[in-house]
Design an enzyme around this catalytic site. Structure first.
Site, PDB file in Angstrom:
ATOM      1  N   SER A  73       0.862  -1.192   0.000  1.00 16.05           N
ATOM      2  CA  SER A  73       0.000   0.000   0.000  1.00 16.05           C
ATOM      3  C   SER A  73       0.892   1.232   0.000  1.00 16.05           C
ATOM      4  O   SER A  73       0.948   1.983   0.969  1.00 16.05           O
ATOM      5  CB  SER A  73      -0.949   0.003   1.190  1.00 16.05           C
ATOM      6  OG  SER A  73      -0.247   0.274   2.365  1.00 16.05           O
ATOM      7  N   ASN A 129      -3.590   4.335 -15.278  1.00 14.11           N
ATOM      8  CA  ASN A 129      -3.864   3.487 -14.118  1.00 14.11           C
ATOM      9  C   ASN A 129      -5.236   3.841 -13.552  1.00 14.11           C
ATOM     10  O   ASN A 129      -5.396   4.867 -12.903  1.00 14.11           O
ATOM     11  CB  ASN A 129      -2.752   3.706 -13.074  1.00 14.11           C
ATOM     12  CG  ASN A 129      -2.936   2.887 -11.825  1.00 14.11           C
ATOM     13  OD1 ASN A 129      -3.937   2.188 -11.665  1.00 14.11           O
ATOM     14  ND2 ASN A 129      -1.971   2.967 -10.919  1.00 14.11           N
ATOM     15  N   CYS A 132      -5.489   1.383  -9.243  1.00 15.31           N
ATOM     16  CA  CYS A 132      -4.684   1.321  -8.022  1.00 15.31           C
ATOM     17  C   CYS A 132      -5.605   1.185  -6.813  1.00 15.31           C
ATOM     18  O   CYS A 132      -6.468   2.032  -6.590  1.00 15.31           O
ATOM     19  CB  CYS A 132      -3.826   2.569  -7.865  1.00 15.31           C
ATOM     20  SG  CYS A 132      -2.899   2.551  -6.322  1.00 15.31           S
ATOM     21  N   LYS A 167      -4.769   0.328 -17.978  1.00 18.99           N
ATOM     22  CA  LYS A 167      -4.417  -0.761 -17.055  1.00 18.99           C
ATOM     23  C   LYS A 167      -5.633  -1.141 -16.220  1.00 18.99           C
ATOM     24  O   LYS A 167      -6.158  -0.320 -15.461  1.00 18.99           O
ATOM     25  CB  LYS A 167      -3.256  -0.347 -16.153  1.00 18.99           C
ATOM     26  CG  LYS A 167      -2.754  -1.485 -15.259  1.00 18.99           C
ATOM     27  CD  LYS A 167      -1.436  -1.122 -14.589  1.00 18.99           C
ATOM     28  CE  LYS A 167      -0.903  -2.256 -13.748  1.00 18.99           C
ATOM     29  NZ  LYS A 167       0.419  -1.961 -13.178  1.00 18.99           N
ATOM     30  N   ILE A 193      -3.047  -7.855 -15.029  1.00 18.23           N
ATOM     31  CA  ILE A 193      -3.918  -7.281 -14.031  1.00 18.23           C
ATOM     32  C   ILE A 193      -3.122  -6.382 -13.068  1.00 18.23           C
ATOM     33  O   ILE A 193      -1.916  -6.600 -12.873  1.00 18.23           O
ATOM     34  CB  ILE A 193      -4.625  -8.384 -13.183  1.00 18.23           C
ATOM     35  CG1 ILE A 193      -3.594  -9.243 -12.440  1.00 18.23           C
ATOM     36  CG2 ILE A 193      -5.545  -9.199 -14.031  1.00 18.23           C
ATOM     37  CD1 ILE A 193      -4.192 -10.230 -11.450  1.00 18.23           C
ATOM     38  N   GLY A 219       2.515 -11.037  -7.013  1.00 13.44           N
ATOM     39  CA  GLY A 219       3.403 -12.191  -6.847  1.00 13.44           C
ATOM     40  C   GLY A 219       2.761 -13.462  -7.373  1.00 13.44           C
ATOM     41  O   GLY A 219       1.617 -13.452  -7.871  1.00 13.44           O
ATOM     42  N   GLY A 245       1.005 -10.379 -13.777  1.00 17.75           N
ATOM     43  CA  GLY A 245       0.439 -10.917 -12.537  1.00 17.75           C
ATOM     44  C   GLY A 245       1.220 -12.141 -12.114  1.00 17.75           C
ATOM     45  O   GLY A 245       0.951 -13.233 -12.596  1.00 17.75           O
ATOM     46  N   THR A 268       6.803  -7.957  -9.081  1.00 19.11           N
ATOM     47  CA  THR A 268       7.307  -8.437  -7.790  1.00 19.11           C
ATOM     48  C   THR A 268       8.586  -9.265  -7.920  1.00 19.11           C
ATOM     49  O   THR A 268       9.468  -9.185  -7.055  1.00 19.11           O
ATOM     50  CB  THR A 268       6.197  -9.270  -7.110  1.00 19.11           C
ATOM     51  OG1 THR A 268       5.037  -8.454  -6.992  1.00 19.11           O
ATOM     52  CG2 THR A 268       6.621  -9.753  -5.739  1.00 19.11           C
TER      53      THR A 268
END
Lengths: 307, 258
Positions: A73, A129, A132, A167, A193, A219, A245, A268
């Site tokens: 976050s 975006n 978010c 996105k 995603i 992740g 993703g 990630t």
């Protein structure tokens, strides 16, 4: 890299040397990772989400590790679009990697203003975006209904000199209608995603780990969901799709390409292994060679569902 | 500059319950690491994907090795501590470092728990003539590496929460006593935030410069993901800096302690 294999991919007129793009929010403005990776070898970089003015971001803790994933976050901490153009973009433009400016706003007008400002810059594409989960106003609100997507996409598109990538959020019940709404409103490409809204708990404190309570899950944990959504979106629209993703290996990237992605974004996994983009590029190339293909186009969307 | 390195573990030994010291051979880290910097170390597996940032505790330039002290907190650190030999994937050395200045003849380090360990390398690297180490632990059982601290500092005082070893006190009480007997030129501190906040307040009250080593949950370790935020003063305003790159070491007056 083999001369016989063409790894390039064309996204709405922008030619990427290879389909491996760094996902927004995970790669800063590229400088940090340039000490570990030759950015010339990366297809593209979608930079840290930009807002019209500087944003300080959310209070820490901003990250929680969960099984096969992380919740974050950050809350779009960034210096603002004009500072990015002045101070960060010149560094990135020294490399041949394509630069995608990721923008996020509180209002449609803010998105339009950013698109206009970026129009005179050297960014190669704009990624809008609308997904978010970590900011209170705007952003995600635009991305959860076909009507919202349509409204914002058609408005922002008018101000875009570069191709517009929308996105998408996975936090919706029907990704197909959202993808089609973006296409219908003039998006040049969709990417998906974004993270999935989640919650992690500290059982000793009996409180959420994240100061902002909820965060975005990314992740390997999200990969099966992302693959399904990319498949559904790619089979609903004619514009190119960028899939992401949980991509952590070249095999993961190939899966996304097979379900219809013209390029992939890696996020990630960079935190775990900074050289993963290069490993993915090399892996895709070897895969193509092994299967007797000469170009990426030959495998995009080539996975058929079972009867 | 940090590098991505594949290095060999020399040894891993238990110091006390849930605390292990790992020695890693790395010519690059041993020759470049500064006190206060950390290594971002890969545990492996999907249950502990993210690297763990661990402070450098000591460096042996002659042997081309460095030590880290790991406290077992979850599956990642558990996995790390079970690695006794073989290769280890690290990014190091990362972060900024403690400011060492020859004009500081009289230095004092204040450490708490796992935060004591990076202060050992600081003491070794410092050219100061008078070095005081004030170390706080939960109990006597948690007091480790005392001999190493005694070998490098002129004075070592230990406080434990339960009084089972050293003095029954908070380490900040030791600091207030030390300041009364000899005013250090600079204080360096690492440990729980609540302790460092108190150390910073004592330093400020006594007009002594103070550096703090902050901790925050990290993602990338190199300043790209922006998760390890630390609220800091920015002129008349404030902002979130990032512990992995802007820190972990800050001047105590830079940090917004609210």
């Amino acid at each position: 890299m083999s001369d016989n294999i063409d790894l390039s991919t064309n996204i709405a007129g922008v030619q990427f040397d290879n389909p491996v793009i760094m996902a927004s929010g995970t790669y800063g403005f590229g400088k940090e990772y340039s000490e570990y990776v030759d950015l010339n070898q990366i297809g593209g970089i979608s930079v840290k989400g930009l807002t019209l003015k500087e944003r300080k971001g959310n209070k820490p803790p901003r990250i929680a590790e969960t099984p096969a994933g992380i919740l974050n976050s950050v809350g779009l901490q960034n210096p603002g679009v004009e500072v990015f153009i002045k101070e960060d973009l010149p560094f990135l433009k020294k490399y041949k990697t394509k630069i995608i400016a990721n923008i996020a706003g509180n209002t449609i007008e803010e998105y339009c203003e950013m698109a206009e400002i970026l129009g005179d810059s050297q960014v190669d594409a704009i990624e809008m975006n609308v997904s978010c989960p970590n900011v209170k106003a705007g952003c995600l609100a635009f991305g959860t209904s076909p009507k919202g997507i349509e409204e914002i996409t058609s408005a922002v598109k008018k101000y875009c000199k570069q191709p517009l990538i929308v996105k998408l959020t996975p936090n919706v019940s029907d990704i197909k209608s959202i993808a089609m709404a973006a296409e219908g409103a003039g998006a040049d490409c969709i990417s998906l995603i974004n993270t999935i809204l989640g919650l992690a708990i500290d059982i000793n404190k009996k409180k959420p780990i994240l100061a902002n309570n909820f965060g975005g899950l990314s992740g390997p944990a999200v990969k099966p969901i992302a693959l399904r959504m990319v498949y559904e979106a790619a089979h609903s629209v004619k514009i190119p799709v960028i899939g992401m993703g949980g991509i952590s290996s070249w095999e993961d990237a190939v899966e996304f390409i097979l379900v219809g992605a013209s390029a992939v974004m890696v996020g990630t996994a960079n935190f775990v292994n900074p050289t993963i983009p290069i490993e993915i590029v090399n892996g895709i190339e070897k895969y193509l060679e092994h299967h007797g293909h000469t170009g990426l186009d030959e495998i995009i969307g080539k996975m058929d569902l079972n009867d | 500059m940090g590098k991505l390195l594949n290095e060999q573990i020399v040894s891993t030994q238990m110091l006390c319950k849930d605390v292990f010291i790992m020695t890693i051979r790395s010519e690059y880290v041993a020759s470049t690491a500064k006190p206060g910097q950390f290594v971002n170390i890969r545990c492996g597996g999907l249950d502990a994907m993210l690297r763990r940032p661990i402070s450098i505790c000591d460096v042996n330039k002659a042997q081309n090795t460095f030590d880290i002290v790991i406290q077992v907190k979850g599956s990642g650190t558990q996995k790390l501590c079970s690695m006794c030999q073989g290769a280890v994937d690290i990014m190091a050395p990362l972060g900024n470092s403690f400011m060492l200045d020859d004009k500081h003849k009289n230095i004092c380090v204040v450490g708490g728990g796992i935060g004591t360990f990076p202060l050992l390398y600081l003491l070794k690297a410092s050219q100061s003539t008078n070095k005081t180490a004030l170390l706080g632990f939960r109990s006597g059982e948690a007091v480790v590496l005392e001999d190493k601290f005694r070998a490098t500092a002129n004075t070592v005082e230990i406080a434990t929460d339960d009084g089972s070893y050293g003095k029954k006190a908070f380490v900040t009480e030791l600091l207030e006593e030390t300041i009364q007997s000899q005013k250090p030129d600079i204080i360096y501190t690492c440990g729980p935030a609540i302790m460092m906040r108190k150390v910073a307040a004592i330093a400020q009250k006594n007009g002594i410069s103070c550096q703090v080593s902050m901790e925050q949950r990290m993602g990338c370790g190199i300043g790209a993901c922006l998760v390890c935020a630390c609220k800091t003063q920015k002129g008349d305003d404030w902002g979130f800096s990032h512990v992995c790159k802007d820190g972990p070491v800050y001047w105590s007056t830079e940090v917004c302690w609210d």
